[in-house]
Design a protein around this motif. Structure first.
Motif, PDB file in Angstrom:
ATOM      1  N   UNK A  93      26.494 -11.248  26.519  1.00 22.45           N
ATOM      2  CA  UNK A  93      27.838 -10.777  26.846  1.00 22.45           C
ATOM      3  C   UNK A  93      28.206 -10.341  25.333  1.00 22.45           C
ATOM      4  N   UNK A  94      29.282  -9.276  25.501  1.00 19.19           N
ATOM      5  CA  UNK A  94      29.877  -8.764  24.091  1.00 19.19           C
ATOM      6  C   UNK A  94      30.314 -10.072  23.359  1.00 19.19           C
ATOM      7  N   UNK A  95      30.216 -10.045  22.074  1.00 21.63           N
ATOM      8  CA  UNK A  95      30.559 -11.148  21.363  1.00 21.63           C
ATOM      9  C   UNK A  95      29.646 -12.042  21.071  1.00 21.63           C
ATOM     10  N   UNK A  96      28.758 -12.527  21.939  1.00 18.17           N
ATOM     11  CA  UNK A  96      27.594 -13.482  21.721  1.00 18.17           C
ATOM     12  C   UNK A  96      26.715 -13.165  20.628  1.00 18.17           C
ATOM     13  N   UNK A  97      26.475 -14.352  19.871  1.00 19.68           N
ATOM     14  CA  UNK A  97      25.813 -14.202  18.589  1.00 19.68           C
ATOM     15  C   UNK A  97      24.331 -14.621  18.962  1.00 19.68           C
TER      16      UNK A  97
END
Length: 75
Positions: free
Chosen positions: A12-16
């Motif tokens: 997901x957007x923001x996952x590292x």
């Protein structure tokens, strides 16, 4: 850090994410997620599959709203 929604529901957007640099296509794990550096689209997180010929590979998004991408294998 992941941007965009092409790999939802895996990322997901923001996952590292963490990655390693590989120097030859023989180290690609087919149908696994890889971070690939492209000339035309920058850095992409995609599942990598064999291409339509031996010199290409196919980048696949988990989000089915995205089309397959084809790239030349690194030498």
């Amino acid at each position: 850090e992941v941007t965009g929604d092409s790999m939802i529901p895996k990322f997901y957007p923001g996952d590292i994410i963490a990655c390693s640099i590989i120097n030859h296509s023989r180290y690609i794990e087919w149908n696994k997620c890889h971070l690939i550096a492209t000339i035309d689209r920058g850095m992409l997180v995609k599942r990598i599959m064999p291409g339509t010929d031996k010199d290409c590979l196919t980048a696949v998004s988990d989000n089915k709203e995205y089309h397959l991408l084809t790239y030349q294998k690194m030498r």
